[in-house]
Scaffold this motif. Sequence first.
Motif, mmCIF file in Angstrom:
data_model
loop_
_atom_site.group_PDB
_atom_site.id
_atom_site.type_symbol
_atom_site.label_atom_id
_atom_site.label_comp_id
_atom_site.label_asym_id
_atom_site.label_seq_id
_atom_site.Cartn_x
_atom_site.Cartn_y
_atom_site.Cartn_z
ATOM 1 N N TRP A 135 3.085 -2.483 -2.587
ATOM 2 C CA TRP A 135 3.803 -3.757 -2.699
ATOM 3 C C TRP A 135 2.921 -4.632 -3.575
ATOM 4 O O TRP A 135 1.799 -4.970 -3.190
ATOM 5 C CB TRP A 135 3.992 -4.360 -1.305
ATOM 6 C CG TRP A 135 4.850 -5.583 -1.270
ATOM 7 C CD1 TRP A 135 6.075 -5.753 -1.861
ATOM 8 C CD2 TRP A 135 4.560 -6.805 -0.585
ATOM 9 N NE1 TRP A 135 6.553 -7.004 -1.581
ATOM 10 C CE2 TRP A 135 5.652 -7.667 -0.805
ATOM 11 C CE3 TRP A 135 3.496 -7.256 0.199
ATOM 12 C CZ2 TRP A 135 5.702 -8.952 -0.277
ATOM 13 C CZ3 TRP A 135 3.547 -8.527 0.723
ATOM 14 C CH2 TRP A 135 4.638 -9.360 0.488
ATOM 15 N N THR A 136 3.424 -4.976 -4.760
ATOM 16 C CA THR A 136 2.551 -5.571 -5.782
ATOM 17 C C THR A 136 1.927 -6.897 -5.357
ATOM 18 O O THR A 136 0.892 -7.286 -5.899
ATOM 19 C CB THR A 136 3.308 -5.749 -7.113
ATOM 20 O OG1 THR A 136 4.670 -5.941 -6.822
ATOM 21 C CG2 THR A 136 3.145 -4.561 -7.992
ATOM 22 N N SER A 137 2.548 -7.562 -4.398
ATOM 23 C CA SER A 137 1.956 -8.831 -3.935
ATOM 24 C C SER A 137 0.521 -8.626 -3.452
ATOM 25 O O SER A 137 -0.300 -9.532 -3.569
ATOM 26 C CB SER A 137 2.784 -9.428 -2.810
ATOM 27 O OG SER A 137 3.995 -9.912 -3.323
ATOM 28 N N TYR A 138 0.225 -7.456 -2.888
ATOM 29 C CA TYR A 138 -1.142 -7.242 -2.394
ATOM 30 C C TYR A 138 -2.157 -7.500 -3.511
ATOM 31 O O TYR A 138 -3.106 -8.262 -3.350
ATOM 32 C CB TYR A 138 -1.348 -5.807 -1.896
ATOM 33 C CG TYR A 138 -0.518 -5.390 -0.709
ATOM 34 C CD1 TYR A 138 -0.189 -6.277 0.304
ATOM 35 C CD2 TYR A 138 -0.076 -4.068 -0.578
ATOM 36 C CE1 TYR A 138 0.566 -5.872 1.392
ATOM 37 C CE2 TYR A 138 0.673 -3.660 0.510
ATOM 38 C CZ TYR A 138 0.998 -4.560 1.488
ATOM 39 O OH TYR A 138 1.734 -4.156 2.562
ATOM 40 N N ALA A 139 -1.924 -6.836 -4.647
ATOM 41 C CA ALA A 139 -2.906 -6.931 -5.740
ATOM 42 C C ALA A 139 -2.953 -8.348 -6.304
ATOM 43 O O ALA A 139 -4.028 -8.865 -6.623
ATOM 44 C CB ALA A 139 -2.563 -5.931 -6.836
ATOM 45 N N ASP A 140 -1.782 -8.973 -6.407
ATOM 46 C CA ASP A 140 -1.759 -10.323 -6.986
ATOM 47 C C ASP A 140 -2.439 -11.331 -6.062
ATOM 48 O O ASP A 140 -3.158 -12.224 -6.525
ATOM 49 C CB ASP A 140 -0.317 -10.735 -7.298
ATOM 50 C CG ASP A 140 0.239 -9.975 -8.509
ATOM 51 O OD1 ASP A 140 -0.583 -9.427 -9.276
ATOM 52 O OD2 ASP A 140 1.455 -9.928 -8.677
ATOM 53 N N ILE A 141 -2.233 -11.189 -4.764
ATOM 54 C CA ILE A 141 -2.909 -12.106 -3.819
ATOM 55 C C ILE A 141 -4.422 -11.896 -3.896
ATOM 56 O O ILE A 141 -5.198 -12.846 -3.920
ATOM 57 C CB ILE A 141 -2.389 -11.889 -2.375
ATOM 58 C CG1 ILE A 141 -0.921 -12.308 -2.263
ATOM 59 C CG2 ILE A 141 -3.244 -12.680 -1.383
ATOM 60 C CD1 ILE A 141 -0.255 -11.935 -0.943
ATOM 61 N N ILE A 142 -4.825 -10.645 -3.960
ATOM 62 C CA ILE A 142 -6.266 -10.334 -4.050
ATOM 63 C C ILE A 142 -6.853 -10.994 -5.305
ATOM 64 O O ILE A 142 -7.916 -11.616 -5.258
ATOM 65 C CB ILE A 142 -6.475 -8.794 -4.072
ATOM 66 C CG1 ILE A 142 -6.090 -8.197 -2.719
ATOM 67 C CG2 ILE A 142 -7.928 -8.443 -4.439
ATOM 68 C CD1 ILE A 142 -5.835 -6.700 -2.748
ATOM 69 N N ARG A 143 -6.120 -10.892 -6.422
ATOM 70 C CA ARG A 143 -6.607 -11.489 -7.679
ATOM 71 C C ARG A 143 -6.680 -13.011 -7.562
ATOM 72 O O ARG A 143 -7.653 -13.627 -7.989
ATOM 73 C CB ARG A 143 -5.711 -11.099 -8.855
ATOM 74 C CG ARG A 143 -5.846 -9.634 -9.233
ATOM 75 C CD ARG A 143 -5.111 -9.332 -10.545
ATOM 76 N NE ARG A 143 -5.089 -7.903 -10.775
ATOM 77 C CZ ARG A 143 -4.024 -7.122 -10.567
ATOM 78 N NH1 ARG A 143 -2.876 -7.642 -10.158
ATOM 79 N NH2 ARG A 143 -4.098 -5.828 -10.770
ATOM 80 N N ILE A 144 -5.647 -13.624 -7.010
ATOM 81 C CA ILE A 144 -5.662 -15.088 -6.863
ATOM 82 C C ILE A 144 -6.872 -15.508 -6.032
ATOM 83 O O ILE A 144 -7.512 -16.524 -6.297
ATOM 84 C CB ILE A 144 -4.347 -15.592 -6.216
ATOM 85 C CG1 ILE A 144 -3.200 -15.494 -7.217
ATOM 86 C CG2 ILE A 144 -4.498 -17.044 -5.744
ATOM 87 C CD1 ILE A 144 -1.854 -15.942 -6.690
ATOM 88 N N ALA A 145 -7.198 -14.688 -5.044
ATOM 89 C CA ALA A 145 -8.327 -15.012 -4.163
ATOM 90 C C ALA A 145 -9.678 -14.702 -4.824
ATOM 91 O O ALA A 145 -10.720 -14.907 -4.213
ATOM 92 C CB ALA A 145 -8.192 -14.246 -2.848
ATOM 93 N N GLY A 146 -9.636 -14.170 -6.046
ATOM 94 C CA GLY A 146 -10.881 -13.896 -6.771
ATOM 95 C C GLY A 146 -11.397 -12.487 -6.571
ATOM 96 O O GLY A 146 -12.437 -12.113 -7.130
ATOM 97 N N GLY A 147 -10.703 -11.697 -5.796
ATOM 98 C CA GLY A 147 -11.148 -10.332 -5.530
ATOM 99 C C GLY A 147 -10.663 -9.347 -6.583
ATOM 100 O O GLY A 147 -9.966 -9.711 -7.535
ATOM 101 N N VAL A 148 -11.044 -8.098 -6.383
ATOM 102 C CA VAL A 148 -10.678 -7.030 -7.317
ATOM 103 C C VAL A 148 -9.877 -5.969 -6.554
ATOM 104 O O VAL A 148 -10.420 -5.330 -5.648
ATOM 105 C CB VAL A 148 -11.946 -6.363 -7.913
ATOM 106 C CG1 VAL A 148 -11.570 -5.263 -8.893
ATOM 107 C CG2 VAL A 148 -12.847 -7.404 -8.552
ATOM 108 N N PRO A 149 -8.591 -5.792 -6.899
ATOM 109 C CA PRO A 149 -7.848 -4.711 -6.246
ATOM 110 C C PRO A 149 -8.289 -3.362 -6.805
ATOM 111 O O PRO A 149 -8.308 -3.185 -8.025
ATOM 112 C CB PRO A 149 -6.384 -5.009 -6.602
ATOM 113 C CG PRO A 149 -6.420 -5.938 -7.759
ATOM 114 C CD PRO A 149 -7.769 -6.577 -7.838
ATOM 115 N N VAL A 150 -8.670 -2.465 -5.951
ATOM 116 C CA VAL A 150 -9.061 -1.120 -6.392
ATOM 117 C C VAL A 150 -7.884 -0.206 -6.055
ATOM 118 O O VAL A 150 -7.656 0.143 -4.886
ATOM 119 C CB VAL A 150 -10.351 -0.664 -5.676
ATOM 120 C CG1 VAL A 150 -10.700 0.773 -6.061
ATOM 121 C CG2 VAL A 150 -11.496 -1.609 -6.020
#
Length: 410
Positions: A135-150
Amino acid sequence: MLARSDNVAAPLRSAARIAAIGVSEILDIGARAAAMRKDGHHVIVLAAGEPDFDTPDTVKEAAWKAMQRGETKYTALDGSPAMKEAIREKFRRDNGLDFAGSEISVASGAKQVIYNAFMATLDPGDEVIVPTPYWTSYADIIRIAGGVPVLVACDATNGFRLTAQQLHQAITPATRWLMLNSPSNPTGATYSEADYRPLLDVLLKHPHVWLLADDIYEHIVYDDFRFVTPAALEPALRDRILTVNGVSKAYAMSWRIGYGAGPMALIKAMAVVQSQSTSNPSSVSQAAAIEALTGPQDYLAERRDSFRIRRDLVVDGLNAIDGIDCSRPEGAFYTFASCAGILGRMTPQGRKIETDRDFCAYLLEETKVAVVPGSAFGASPFFRISYATTQDELREAMARIAAACDALVA
Ligand SMILES: Cc1ncc(COP(=O)(O)O)c(C=O)c1O
């Protein structure tokens, strides 16, 4: 004084945190379908992430009664005491889990719970392992929070599930979270106790990695599949699992109520994020969600049966088409079929179908059926169908897709 013509607004300078985040392809497809409808076409949209059922009457009545009682004010920041009590009851009844009220957070949807968790815990460079398709929201939320989706690609031949070896290889000193979602959007894939066990064993060896389990499709499972949640399977991991759930899917209540249960320190940190964004979720929606979680549950099975019939209709319809291969998911209301056999064929208009995106565009333009390419979920060549619509619409959609595939030239 400036002349009016000198006072030109500077172009918007958007924040770096949203630079890598595109507009959802699903919204794009929805907009194209809406434009076609406006032009008078009968478009069948199989892209919705929302049940077609209505919210149960008992739940609507609970909302009305709450308003009559005057429950129209702010509530406690991360959920009223009564809402948290109902969630405690739900976890005890459905999952054999006993949480304190201070270990529960209620937000305006499961999405906000996930957002709060990542905003509260990720620093720049922190990694979150996200199995794909996802679910693409996972990666986008992680990015907004400054993290890196692996992103870790999970194979269709393994039911789109993450393996212990893949997890082991993806963990680094920077890993903060593993994100799991069973049943899954977009694949409908599920993790049984046996599927979870090896992953939990890997996590036991890496105490710096936490687990976010998104259980939002818990009640939409089929055949002999028995839903389980990781916190109930491994007590030793309880102090680093956030279990996320909500009422949008099972109770057809997209009234913006989701909840998470986990360690108190995390719940407190999440409340800080929520306190400076939305504050409490709607009081009326909370009153209705209490009824959903603690009132009669019999319609869940009826709705599940209805979804199962529709799943079979779609899976059988797709598998009857040359070039399409669809596994039979055990949960959620999506199919995620391969269109590998279609690639390379020519449309009657002389265009070559080279990708799943091309295939979905062809289906929309020529047959007026809107489905979402796998690329939107990080996996190609696949396409997702949401079967949360009537059997008549699904039959018509299958006939149109079959005819469109027949018209392709190999
Ligand atoms: C996997 C998954 N998690 C979470 C959500 C968000 O649910 P909510 O409506 O509670 O925010 C969705 C909604 O589409 C979903 O598919």
